[in-house]
Write an enzyme that holds these catalytic residues in place. Sequence first.
Site, PDB file in Angstrom:
ATOM      1  N   LYS A 226      39.019  31.121  31.404  1.00  0.00           N
ATOM      2  CA  LYS A 226      38.773  32.201  30.461  1.00  0.00           C
ATOM      3  C   LYS A 226      38.173  31.675  29.153  1.00  0.00           C
ATOM      4  CE  LYS A 226      40.067  36.058  32.506  1.00  0.00           C
ATOM      5  NZ  LYS A 226      41.151  36.936  32.051  1.00  0.00           N
ATOM      6  N   ARG A 260      46.372  34.261  38.705  1.00  0.00           N
ATOM      7  CA  ARG A 260      45.032  34.483  39.254  1.00  0.00           C
ATOM      8  C   ARG A 260      44.168  33.274  38.878  1.00  0.00           C
ATOM      9  NH1 ARG A 260      40.059  36.930  37.843  1.00  0.00           N
ATOM     10  NH2 ARG A 260      39.141  38.176  39.531  1.00  0.00           N
TER      11      ARG A 260
END
Length: 281
Positions: A226, A260
Amino acid sequence: MTVAPAPSLVARGRVLDASRPLVMGIANRTPDSFFDHGSYFAFDRFLAHVEGLVEAGADIVDIGGVKAGAGPEVSLSEELDRVVPAVEAVARRFDVTISVDTWHSEVLRASLEAGAHIGNDISGFGDPAYLEVAAAGDAAVVATHIRLAPRVDDPDPHYDDLVETVVGFLAERAERALAAGLGPSQVILDAGFDLGKTTSQSLALLAATDRLVELGYPVLVATSNKGFVGETLGLEVGERREASIAAAAIAYLRGARLFRMHDVRGARRALDTLAAISASA
């Protein structure tokens, strides 16, 4: 501080033991993914990628046909064409729980008919029919906090009280899911790192993972590669593997049990090690 997690996750009759770390492998069928840049868009490459995720220890495979960030418009029919055959093929070939990364109830419905088990909705149930479709299919759902909407840039988000806002939002979305007929073990919460959050805000939410766990539902964290991970250390997208796993480990210690991840093998080994240490303490 370690918080006791919800004991199980139930998705269309499949029971996943959420007292241990569950790894959700990412399988995008998008030509413009921020991480793989469409490497697995071709169907044969996609299936080979899923096979690798399963062999690496993925408990869940998350299949998406539209990236979360801004990009060229993807019609509903195109999303269906990308996702539904992929779900059908994975369900036929592998004994793995299948999540569908979509905020459209039509895509969720078709995917459940094709063999999916979970609707992973980053919009916070923006589609009013989403929960009705999930309940009719006895599916689990992921409720994600987002400030605006998927695919809409939000460069300067402001919150009067970040943690309370996110906790309150997700508590309300969970209540909506229960009212639609889902059980507590069918509702998963996700703080939505990078979705309408600055790096400092995402870090603060990661540190407050235990606040979400206290709501009593399984908690999913999506730290993998991210932007907040990269910006914290000044890393490009392809350099964030270790930092992504470290962030997931922090969330595990604060009670999250679903992760995830792109690097399923690395996450599996790191999180299982933490679980073994915690069990022996």
